[in-house]
Design a protein around this motif. Structure first.
Motif, PDB file in Angstrom:
ATOM      1  N   GLY A  81     -35.777 -55.881  61.184  1.00  0.00           N
ATOM      2  CA  GLY A  81     -37.032 -55.260  60.750  1.00  0.00           C
ATOM      3  C   GLY A  81     -37.940 -56.366  60.247  1.00  0.00           C
ATOM      4  N   ILE A  82     -39.184 -56.038  60.020  1.00  0.00           N
ATOM      5  CA  ILE A  82     -40.148 -57.062  59.578  1.00  0.00           C
ATOM      6  C   ILE A  82     -41.175 -56.397  58.669  1.00  0.00           C
ATOM      7  N   GLY A  83     -41.853 -57.180  57.830  1.00  0.00           N
ATOM      8  CA  GLY A  83     -42.874 -56.633  56.935  1.00  0.00           C
ATOM      9  C   GLY A  83     -42.260 -55.619  55.995  1.00  0.00           C
ATOM     10  N   GLY A  84     -42.910 -54.474  55.890  1.00  0.00           N
ATOM     11  CA  GLY A  84     -42.433 -53.432  54.984  1.00  0.00           C
ATOM     12  C   GLY A  84     -41.064 -52.900  55.358  1.00  0.00           C
ATOM     13  N   SER A  85     -40.623 -53.168  56.574  1.00  0.00           N
ATOM     14  CA  SER A  85     -39.299 -52.702  56.994  1.00  0.00           C
ATOM     15  C   SER A  85     -38.210 -53.713  56.678  1.00  0.00           C
ATOM     16  N   SER A  86     -38.560 -54.725  55.900  1.00  0.00           N
ATOM     17  CA  SER A  86     -37.564 -55.737  55.539  1.00  0.00           C
ATOM     18  C   SER A  86     -37.738 -56.264  54.110  1.00  0.00           C
ATOM     19  N   ALA A 142     -31.494 -51.069  62.556  1.00  0.00           N
ATOM     20  CA  ALA A 142     -32.769 -51.322  63.238  1.00  0.00           C
ATOM     21  C   ALA A 142     -33.820 -50.499  62.515  1.00  0.00           C
ATOM     22  N   ILE A 143     -34.757 -51.183  61.866  1.00  0.00           N
ATOM     23  CA  ILE A 143     -35.707 -50.471  60.995  1.00  0.00           C
ATOM     24  C   ILE A 143     -37.136 -50.727  61.460  1.00  0.00           C
ATOM     25  N   THR A 144     -37.769 -49.690  61.927  1.00  0.00           N
ATOM     26  CA  THR A 144     -39.202 -49.786  62.233  1.00  0.00           C
ATOM     27  C   THR A 144     -39.807 -48.393  62.107  1.00  0.00           C
ATOM     28  N   LYS A 145     -40.750 -48.279  61.199  1.00  0.00           N
ATOM     29  CA  LYS A 145     -41.333 -46.959  60.964  1.00  0.00           C
ATOM     30  C   LYS A 145     -42.077 -46.484  62.208  1.00  0.00           C
ATOM     31  N   SER A 146     -42.880 -47.360  62.781  1.00  0.00           N
ATOM     32  CA  SER A 146     -43.646 -46.961  63.976  1.00  0.00           C
ATOM     33  C   SER A 146     -42.723 -46.803  65.171  1.00  0.00           C
ATOM     34  N   GLY A 147     -41.635 -47.530  65.160  1.00  0.00           N
ATOM     35  CA  GLY A 147     -40.677 -47.456  66.272  1.00  0.00           C
ATOM     36  C   GLY A 147     -40.986 -48.423  67.393  1.00  0.00           C
ATOM     37  N   GLY A 148     -42.100 -49.164  67.277  1.00  0.00           N
ATOM     38  CA  GLY A 148     -42.485 -49.977  68.430  1.00  0.00           C
ATOM     39  C   GLY A 148     -42.810 -51.424  68.098  1.00  0.00           C
ATOM     40  N   THR A 149     -42.361 -51.933  66.960  1.00  0.00           N
ATOM     41  CA  THR A 149     -42.750 -53.296  66.570  1.00  0.00           C
ATOM     42  C   THR A 149     -42.056 -54.354  67.442  1.00  0.00           C
ATOM     43  N   ALA A 150     -42.864 -55.249  67.983  1.00  0.00           N
ATOM     44  CA  ALA A 150     -42.356 -56.200  68.985  1.00  0.00           C
ATOM     45  C   ALA A 150     -41.220 -57.070  68.440  1.00  0.00           C
ATOM     46  N   GLY A 203     -45.233 -48.313  55.400  1.00  0.00           N
ATOM     47  CA  GLY A 203     -44.197 -49.343  55.534  1.00  0.00           C
ATOM     48  C   GLY A 203     -43.948 -50.118  54.254  1.00  0.00           C
ATOM     49  N   ARG A 204     -45.014 -50.674  53.660  1.00  0.00           N
ATOM     50  CA  ARG A 204     -44.808 -51.537  52.495  1.00  0.00           C
ATOM     51  C   ARG A 204     -44.520 -50.757  51.214  1.00  0.00           C
ATOM     52  N   PHE A 205     -44.579 -49.428  51.303  1.00  0.00           N
ATOM     53  CA  PHE A 205     -44.240 -48.572  50.153  1.00  0.00           C
ATOM     54  C   PHE A 205     -42.866 -47.912  50.369  1.00  0.00           C
ATOM     55  N   VAL A 283     -46.601 -60.109  47.490  1.00  0.00           N
ATOM     56  CA  VAL A 283     -47.693 -60.711  48.275  1.00  0.00           C
ATOM     57  C   VAL A 283     -48.064 -59.780  49.430  1.00  0.00           C
ATOM     58  N   GLN A 284     -47.042 -59.251  50.115  1.00  0.00           N
ATOM     59  CA  GLN A 284     -47.336 -58.354  51.239  1.00  0.00           C
ATOM     60  C   GLN A 284     -48.027 -57.084  50.754  1.00  0.00           C
ATOM     61  N   LEU A 285     -47.479 -56.508  49.672  1.00  0.00           N
ATOM     62  CA  LEU A 285     -48.006 -55.238  49.165  1.00  0.00           C
ATOM     63  C   LEU A 285     -49.480 -55.392  48.756  1.00  0.00           C
ATOM     64  N   ALA A 287     -51.651 -57.922  49.408  1.00  0.00           N
ATOM     65  CA  ALA A 287     -52.580 -58.450  50.419  1.00  0.00           C
ATOM     66  C   ALA A 287     -52.855 -57.429  51.521  1.00  0.00           C
ATOM     67  N   GLU A 288     -51.784 -56.830  52.047  1.00  0.00           N
ATOM     68  CA  GLU A 288     -51.972 -55.934  53.195  1.00  0.00           C
ATOM     69  C   GLU A 288     -52.642 -54.631  52.758  1.00  0.00           C
ATOM     70  N   SER A 289     -52.465 -54.285  51.483  1.00  0.00           N
ATOM     71  CA  SER A 289     -53.072 -53.037  51.005  1.00  0.00           C
ATOM     72  C   SER A 289     -54.530 -53.228  50.611  1.00  0.00           C
ATOM     73  N   ASP A 419     -53.588 -48.367  54.941  1.00  0.00           N
ATOM     74  CA  ASP A 419     -53.665 -48.742  56.363  1.00  0.00           C
ATOM     75  C   ASP A 419     -53.656 -50.267  56.490  1.00  0.00           C
ATOM     76  N   GLN A 420     -53.659 -50.770  57.694  1.00  0.00           N
ATOM     77  CA  GLN A 420     -53.674 -52.217  57.936  1.00  0.00           C
ATOM     78  C   GLN A 420     -54.322 -52.515  59.277  1.00  0.00           C
ATOM     79  N   PRO A 421     -55.601 -52.118  59.435  1.00  0.00           N
ATOM     80  CA  PRO A 421     -56.247 -52.284  60.741  1.00  0.00           C
ATOM     81  C   PRO A 421     -56.326 -53.733  61.199  1.00  0.00           C
ATOM     82  N   GLY A 426     -54.304 -58.016  65.629  1.00  0.00           N
ATOM     83  CA  GLY A 426     -53.463 -59.124  66.098  1.00  0.00           C
ATOM     84  C   GLY A 426     -52.377 -58.623  67.049  1.00  0.00           C
ATOM     85  N   LYS A 427     -51.798 -57.444  66.695  1.00  0.00           N
ATOM     86  CA  LYS A 427     -50.737 -56.878  67.545  1.00  0.00           C
ATOM     87  C   LYS A 427     -51.289 -56.585  68.940  1.00  0.00           C
ATOM     88  N   ARG A 428     -52.545 -56.103  68.971  1.00  0.00           N
ATOM     89  CA  ARG A 428     -53.178 -55.757  70.245  1.00  0.00           C
ATOM     90  C   ARG A 428     -53.293 -56.991  71.135  1.00  0.00           C
TER      91      ARG A 428
HETATM   92  O1  PA5 Z   1     -46.730 -52.110  55.519  1.00  0.00           O
HETATM   93  C1  PA5 Z   1     -46.757 -51.940  56.720  1.00  0.00           C
HETATM   94  O2  PA5 Z   1     -47.081 -50.877  57.246  1.00  0.00           O
HETATM   95  C2  PA5 Z   1     -46.383 -53.070  57.659  1.00  0.00           C
HETATM   96  O3  PA5 Z   1     -46.132 -54.255  56.962  1.00  0.00           O
HETATM   97  C3  PA5 Z   1     -45.150 -52.684  58.450  1.00  0.00           C
HETATM   98  O4  PA5 Z   1     -44.084 -52.453  57.570  1.00  0.00           O
HETATM   99  C4  PA5 Z   1     -44.743 -53.761  59.458  1.00  0.00           C
HETATM  100  O5  PA5 Z   1     -45.826 -54.064  60.292  1.00  0.00           O
HETATM  101  C5  PA5 Z   1     -43.577 -53.289  60.296  1.00  0.00           C
HETATM  102  O6  PA5 Z   1     -43.891 -52.067  60.885  1.00  0.00           O
HETATM  103  P1  PA5 Z   1     -42.802 -51.095  61.444  1.00  0.00           P
HETATM  104  O7  PA5 Z   1     -41.981 -50.607  60.314  1.00  0.00           O
HETATM  105  O8  PA5 Z   1     -43.548 -50.018  62.113  1.00  0.00           O
HETATM  106  O9  PA5 Z   1     -41.964 -51.891  62.383  1.00  0.00           O
END
Ligand code: PA5
Length: 458
Positions: A81-86, A142-150, A203-205, A283-285, A287-289, A419-421, A426-428
């Protein structure tokens, strides 16, 4: 004993003009009440859920039971997982487990699995980890909220290739949206165990959902203790008596430093190695928020993380004498989990003699107090979050404190903190570069950019 926040060294009385006064907070009282109302209403109508997670005992129990089962069946657990999923799970794992968890005996790790958070799709670290593990004794979350993180899918595809479909059924747990997304479909189709990430928790919450609680339970961490602390803090943060509301005061102070005192750099500096990763999570919480486009402008503080006393020999010089654009939030634990008395020795050396007889925690604590006092003497504000102990309850309080403060700060800044538009943009482009169908326009935009000039490449 509960977590406290000491605002003294953030006040004008202590640091002069850079400091805040009661009137500054009073000026925000209507907005703060509005922010608390907005949080309540969003929870009531189900648009948000993070403050109620500590009460969701059924969800917690399901994650704890599955986590403990993994601990019985496997020696290692790897979180994909990555970001909020880790980051949240990683932070609480570092804070609450044995500092050498993955090296000590099972008994010393409270019966838990070893736990790894590769947290990136960097092939050198990921391949090294997989080559090191006995894959037949390893489970994967395997942790991904959206289910599709590369990044997560890149890891998962490699794991699936190495395990094969049959072993994958026993060894992969999918933690994702309850109904949507690629991971949910694949898990259903292939019979993998699953746990949900509630759609109303961003994710980050999400560290107090199965995203954090399953890996923590597998590693032997006391999840119930964390949730108890988080629940107690959520309750404290509901009061409309703003001077009694730790999250409202924290959000207000940092917002005021950014917008009224030109201090947009917010440095979190715990004095404990165990909280290094908590700094990354913060930092993630933050900055991204909060880093968002607002109308035609842009808002958001810049969070940084440091660790005391290590960074007294690094970033502290900048905090003390660099530009007057920072506020520091210290975290100090009153009692360490383990302490050492510094032995007496080499008494003829004045540089050494005074240390003997103090404890190492005493040294760390004195350094934290001295650093905040030195900053104050230089007219530089700080706040100190004090926790009684580095235990599950206090960490639960700390997590919920920052999450609620982030929600409140979102209202103060006038943006949507959930949100995190910017990240999506970047993902796009990544999908465009990698040729994902549907992203042809993104690829065309990239191709239409001015060609890089070799003159600017040395
Ligand atoms: O806080 C968020 O929403 C993001 O940091 C997500 O956690 C991060 O992009 C990973 O997303 P996902 O859990 O959909 O794989």
């Amino acid at each position: 004993m509960a977590l406290t926040i000491d605002f003294n060294l953030a006040t004008r009385a202590q640091v002069g003009p850079a400091g805040l006064e009661r009137t500054d907070f009073a000026g925000l009282s209507a907005s703060l009440t509005q922010a608390l109302d907005a949080l309540d209403h969003a929870h009531e109508r189900g648009a948000l859920q993070f403050m109620r997670l500590p009460q969701d005992t059924a969800a917690a129990q399901a994650a704890i039971v599955l986590g403990k089962q993994l601990a019985r069946d496997f020696d290692e657990l790897v979180v994909l997982g990555i970001g909020g999923s880790s980051l949240g799970g990683k932070a609480l794992f570092a804070a609450l487990s044995h500092p050498l968890h993955n090296l000590v005996t099972r008994k010393q790790r409270s019966g838990g699995t070893r736990l790894f958070f590769p947290d990136n799709s960097d092939p050198s670290t990921f391949a090294a980890l997989l080559d090191h593990l006995d894959l037949s004794r390893t489970a994967f979350a395997a942790i991904t909220k959206s289910g599709g993180t590369a990044e997560t899918w890149a890891q998962l595809l490699e794991i699936h290739r190495r395990l094969g479909a049959e072993a994958a059924k026993r060894q992969i747990v999918a933690i994702t949206d309850p109904t949507k997304g690629a991971l949910r479909s694949v898990a259903q189709e292939h019979g993998w165990a699953t746990l949900p990430v509630p759609p109303a928790v961003g994710g980050r919450f999400s560290v107090l959902t199965a995203v954090g609680t399953l890996p923590l339970a597998a590693a032997g961490v006391d999840v119930a203790g964390i949730l108890a602390g988080a629940g107690a803090m959520a309750e404290r943060c509901r009061t409309r008596s703003l001077e009694q509301n730790p999250a409202a005061m924290l959000a207000a102070a940092l917002f005021l430093f950014d917008t009224r005192r030109q201090r947009p750099l917010h440095v979190l500096m715990p004095y404990a190695d165990a909280l290094r990763e908590t700094g990354d999570w913060f930092v993630q919480l933050w900055a991204e928020s909060l880093g968002k486009k607002k109308g035609t402008g842009f808002v958001g503080p810049t969070p940084l993380r440091a660790v005391g006393a290590t960074d007294q020999h690094s970033i502290l010089q900048l905090l003390m004498e660099g530009p007057q654009d920072k506020v520091t939030v210290f975290i100090a634990a009153a009692a360490p989990r383990v302490d050492l008395t510094i032995p007496k020795g080499f008494e003829s050396q004045p540089d050494v003699r005074y240390l003997g007889g103090h404890t190492m925690h005493g040294l760390l604590s004195a350094e934290q107090q001295a650093t905040s006092a030195a900053l104050a003497a230089a007219g530089r504000p700080s706040l100190t979050i004090r926790i009684p102990k580095l235990d599950p309850f206090s960490l639960g309080e700390l997590i919920m404190l920052w999450e609620v403060a982030t929600g409140i700060a979102g209202t103060l800044y006038g943006i949507d903190p959930y949100d995190q538009p910017g990240v999506e943009a970047g993902k796009r482009y990544t999908c465009g570069l990698l040729g994902r169908p549907g992203y042809e326009e993104a690829k065309a935009e990239l191709d239409a950019r001015p060609k890089p000039s070799p003159d600017w490449i040395l």
